[in-house]
Design a protein around this motif. Structure first.
Motif, mmCIF file in Angstrom:
data_model
loop_
_atom_site.group_PDB
_atom_site.id
_atom_site.type_symbol
_atom_site.label_atom_id
_atom_site.label_comp_id
_atom_site.label_asym_id
_atom_site.label_seq_id
_atom_site.Cartn_x
_atom_site.Cartn_y
_atom_site.Cartn_z
ATOM 1 N N GLY A 266 0.829 -1.191 0.000
ATOM 2 C CA GLY A 266 0.000 0.000 0.000
ATOM 3 C C GLY A 266 0.867 1.244 0.000
ATOM 4 O O GLY A 266 2.101 1.182 -0.102
ATOM 5 N N ASN A 267 0.247 2.395 0.110
ATOM 6 C CA ASN A 267 0.967 3.670 0.040
ATOM 7 C C ASN A 267 1.632 4.073 1.347
ATOM 8 O O ASN A 267 2.578 4.851 1.345
ATOM 9 N N TYR A 268 1.136 3.562 2.465
ATOM 10 C CA TYR A 268 1.615 4.030 3.764
ATOM 11 C C TYR A 268 2.823 3.212 4.215
ATOM 12 O O TYR A 268 2.769 2.445 5.175
ATOM 13 N N LYS A 269 3.921 3.406 3.519
ATOM 14 C CA LYS A 269 5.149 2.676 3.836
ATOM 15 C C LYS A 269 5.700 3.119 5.185
ATOM 16 O O LYS A 269 5.570 4.285 5.577
ATOM 17 N N PRO A 270 6.351 2.229 5.906
ATOM 18 C CA PRO A 270 6.804 2.562 7.270
ATOM 19 C C PRO A 270 7.912 3.612 7.316
ATOM 20 O O PRO A 270 8.139 4.201 8.373
ATOM 21 N N TRP A 271 8.590 3.851 6.212
ATOM 22 C CA TRP A 271 9.651 4.858 6.206
ATOM 23 C C TRP A 271 9.126 6.239 5.777
ATOM 24 O O TRP A 271 9.887 7.198 5.679
ATOM 25 N N LEU A 272 7.815 6.346 5.525
ATOM 26 C CA LEU A 272 7.216 7.613 5.134
ATOM 27 C C LEU A 272 6.418 8.205 6.302
ATOM 28 O O LEU A 272 6.002 7.499 7.215
ATOM 29 N N ASP A 273 6.179 9.517 6.231
ATOM 30 C CA ASP A 273 5.333 10.168 7.235
ATOM 31 C C ASP A 273 3.889 9.698 7.126
ATOM 32 O O ASP A 273 3.105 9.875 8.060
ATOM 33 N N LEU A 274 3.521 9.103 5.986
ATOM 34 C CA LEU A 274 2.166 8.588 5.786
ATOM 35 C C LEU A 274 1.896 7.332 6.622
ATOM 36 O O LEU A 274 0.745 6.917 6.757
ATOM 37 N N ALA A 275 2.926 6.716 7.144
ATOM 38 C CA ALA A 275 2.793 5.416 7.796
ATOM 39 C C ALA A 275 1.744 5.423 8.896
ATOM 40 O O ALA A 275 1.549 6.425 9.590
ATOM 41 N N VAL A 276 1.052 4.283 9.048
ATOM 42 C CA VAL A 276 0.118 4.104 10.158
ATOM 43 C C VAL A 276 0.959 3.997 11.434
ATOM 44 O O VAL A 276 1.777 3.086 11.578
ATOM 45 N N ALA A 277 0.734 4.919 12.350
ATOM 46 C CA ALA A 277 1.621 5.060 13.514
ATOM 47 C C ALA A 277 1.744 3.772 14.325
ATOM 48 O O ALA A 277 2.845 3.385 14.736
ATOM 49 N N LYS A 278 0.630 3.075 14.550
ATOM 50 C CA LYS A 278 0.677 1.905 15.426
ATOM 51 C C LYS A 278 1.374 0.713 14.779
ATOM 52 O O LYS A 278 1.699 -0.254 15.462
ATOM 53 N N TYR A 279 1.605 0.759 13.463
ATOM 54 C CA TYR A 279 2.316 -0.331 12.781
ATOM 55 C C TYR A 279 3.808 -0.027 12.607
ATOM 56 O O TYR A 279 4.582 -0.913 12.273
ATOM 57 N N LYS A 280 4.193 1.206 12.793
ATOM 58 C CA LYS A 280 5.563 1.605 12.460
ATOM 59 C C LYS A 280 6.597 0.933 13.360
ATOM 60 O O LYS A 280 7.726 0.653 12.936
ATOM 61 N N GLU A 281 6.227 0.647 14.604
ATOM 62 C CA GLU A 281 7.172 0.061 15.552
ATOM 63 C C GLU A 281 7.678 -1.301 15.086
ATOM 64 O O GLU A 281 8.838 -1.656 15.313
#
Length: 636
Positions: A601-616
């Motif tokens: 999807g578009n919300y890659k973890p290295w982008l500011d778009l990332a879903v916060a709770k998944y970034k960890e």
């Protein structure tokens, strides 16, 4: 009597009913029917229609909705629970009433009942209508008064979270104050609009001022505890203003029309913003953040300054050893690739038996080599290759390369004949991502050519994180299939008809529209079966037929579904959980128990778009103490 408990019924009432002899065993308690008794019976309903005429209709008891309950017409306390004695008394009273009704019916049939008695038992239509109108208005006034009182009786002591979109909140009442203030704003704007139409300028100004004060008091609060201390006084003042507005302006039909108009306006605005929103999300997803742009530049500079171009690959003999566990990663993102390798090696029980084959482009080749030279994974073997060095991968052999050179695809991608790609190409915005034009994205269809000596290989996307040891994947019996993947169809979602154009006979005659789709991102490929079945040739044939893009749009998944049709072995879902790059409502337990999680999807973890709770899940495998990352300001 049958009574509607959900609210007043305008100009309608059930005034009498008939129950057969066998149905008199019916017991009524607390206004509810005994559900153990399932027999149906008829109810005679007397009501007035929209023109005011009195009409009689017969209704089956089973046709009544759940909002109707049984009650004694003579019981004024029908909402209160009854004990066994009152239940028995009610039953006896009802039985006597029924016997009396039968006697009256029999006498009426024999002519023994006088006219006066009939007139007393059945009110005139005009009188009945007046009673119903008066009851309806009284009920409306009671509801309005109760709503105003709730605004005045504002209690800020209970704190918590309030959001109608939040799935995990525990107490819906815990944020009633915040919800109340938001509802007050809506009603204030509705009344203000009505006041402006009626030239009530003073009331209009007061309502708009109070609405603005409420909005300022709410601010960015998402829960009662975050509200400003002045919120209580603001809500009370707003409640008083709304009470005044209600007294002067309230008309049920006018307010209902105004609220409907407000809802329609909000929907129109939301729809208007969808296209710009989709465009901006796609733009943000394609944009490389400055820190990620800095990292390969810094690594490339160090690589050149140190003269490491002729660096010898360590453990070269392992690169073609079929006994070992081989991975293929095709990426131009150094940081993302490092997370895939780090997470895999960290969970591997025998890291010395794991070999990573990384292919990147010419621009990032030096940076990728430099990273793994100075940050080698524990005991594992790394091979870095440049896709431009694959001389066999040319336009005469590769259908995609030949199509990428065509004027038609260039026109489609860049939209040279359209002044606005936002309006003209909004339906295909996601296909205008540069990754769809990159050979790194299509190299997965040439695995036997890239690794001619290997028998099996595990393909990994660069937006995944490994959370378990993956060795068992190589021992799975794929039963003659070429591709081992997790299926993605749930009910009607992600089946073949989502990706392919079944209006084209080439597709409809060869594939099942309900066939289950599967995921690229973590795939175990049997390269021996691949070569035996000439899978690359199958891929070329379908790519050639889709040169005009009428079978599917750009991308690698649709041709993958076609190429490996009836050749895919379904892996257990626990191996691969998808959706972390677009779905904020995934099951947390499934994520934590998965062997591989995928940020597709578009919300890659290295982008500011990332879903916060998944970034960890991703960031804990990033080496934030690395000097190159610190110099590029890449931090948690």
């Amino acid at each position: 009597m049958a009574v509607n408990k959900r609210g007043p019924l305008r100009f309608a009432v059930i005034s009498s009913f008939y129950v057969g002899q066998e149905d008199r065993k019916f017991l009524f308690a607390s206004g509810h029917r005994d559900h153990s008794y399932e027999k149906d019976f008829e109810i005679i309903a007397t009501f007035s229609d929209t023109s005011g005429a009195i009409r009689i209709s017969t209704v089956k008891s089973r046709d009544l909705s759940a909002s109707w309950v049984w009650d004694s017409p003579n019981d004024a306390n029908h909402d209160q629970p009854r004990n066994s004695e009152s239940t028995k008394s009610s039953f006896q009273s009802k039985k006597k009433s029924e016997e009396h009704t039968e006697d009256l019916t029999n006498k009426h049939q024999t002519g023994e009942v006088g006219t006066n008695h009939v007139q007393m038992s059945k009110p005139s239509p005009v009188k009945l209508k007046r009673q119903l109108i008066r009851q309806d208005k009284e009920n409306d006034n009671q509801m309005q008064t109760a709503a105003i009182e709730r605004s005045k009786n504002f209690d800020p002591t209970v704190a918590g979270k309030y959001s109608i979109w939040w799935r995990d909140y525990e107490n819906r009442i815990s944020d009633s104050n915040l919800k109340l203030m938001r509802d007050q704003i809506i009603m204030a704007k509705a009344y203000a609009s009505i006041a402006r139409v009626k030239n009530e300028s003073v009331l209009y100004a007061s309502l708009m001022e109070k609405a603005k004060e409420n909005e300022q008091a709410i601010g960015e609060a998402n829960s009662d505890v975050e509200l400003h201390p002045s919120a209580l006084e603001q809500a009370k003042a707003m409640g008083h203003t709304l009470s005044v507005a209600k007294d002067q302006l309230y008309d049920c039909l006018v307010v209902a029309r105004k609220l409907r108009a407000m809802i329609q306006s909000i929907e129109d605005n939301a729809n208007t913003q969808k296209k710009p929103g989709a465009f901006l999300i796609q733009l943000a997803a394609k944009t490389v953040p400055r820190p990620l742009h800095c990292l390969p530049l810094l690594l490339t500079t160090d690589f050149r300054l140190r003269g490491l171009e002729k660096e010898i690959v360590i453990n070269k003999e392992k690169l073609e050893d079929v006994i070992l566990y081989h991975y293929a990663i095709f990426s131009d993102n150094v940081l993302a690739t490092s997370v895939v390798v780090n997470s895999t090696v960290l969970h591997a029980k025998e890291p010395e038996k794991h070999v990573f084959h990384i292919v990147t482009d010419k621009l990032n080749f030096a940076a990728m080599k430099m990273w793994f030279l100075v940050n080698p994974p524990r005991d594992a073997t790394i091979e870095i290759e440049n896709v431009d060095d694959f001389k066999w991968l040319n336009s005469s052999y590769c259908s995609v390369l030949r199509q990428l050179e065509s004027a038609g695809l260039k026109e489609y991608y860049f939209k040279a004949n359209h002044p606005s790609s936002l309006t003209a190409g909004s339906d295909n915005l996601k296909y205008r991502n540069p990754k769809y034009l990159s050979m790194l994205n299509h190299l997965r269809f040439y695995l036997p050519e890239v690794y001619p000596k290997l028998d099996k290989i595990l393909f990994l996307d660069d937006d995944i994180v490994v959370q378990k040891d993956l060795r068992p994947l190589w021992s799975i019996d794929m039963q003659g299939m070429v591709n081992g993947a997790v299926e993605t169809c749930k009910e009607s979602f992600h089946r073949f008809d989502k990706y392919l154009n079944f209006s084209n006979p080439k597709i409809s005659e060869n594939f099942d529209p309900n066939a289950c789709g599967w995921a690229f991102g973590m795939n175990i490929f049997d390269l021996r079966e691949w070569r035996k079945r000439n899978i690359t040739g199958v891929y070329h044939r379908w790519q050639d037929m889709n040169e005009d893009r009428t079978l599917w749009k750009l991308g690698s998944l649709p041709p993958g579904l076609i190429t490996f049709y009836n050749l895919t072995y379904p892996l257990d879902r626990g191996w691969h959980v998808l959706g972390l790059g677009y779905d904020p409502a995934l099951n947390q337990t499934e994520i934590e128990n998965a062997a591989v999680i995928h940020y597709n999807g578009n919300y890659k973890p290295w982008l500011d778009l990332a879903v916060a709770k998944y970034k960890e899940y991703w960031s804990k495998y990033v080496m934030f103490d690395n000097p190159h990352l610190r110099l590029c300001n890449i931090h948690e």
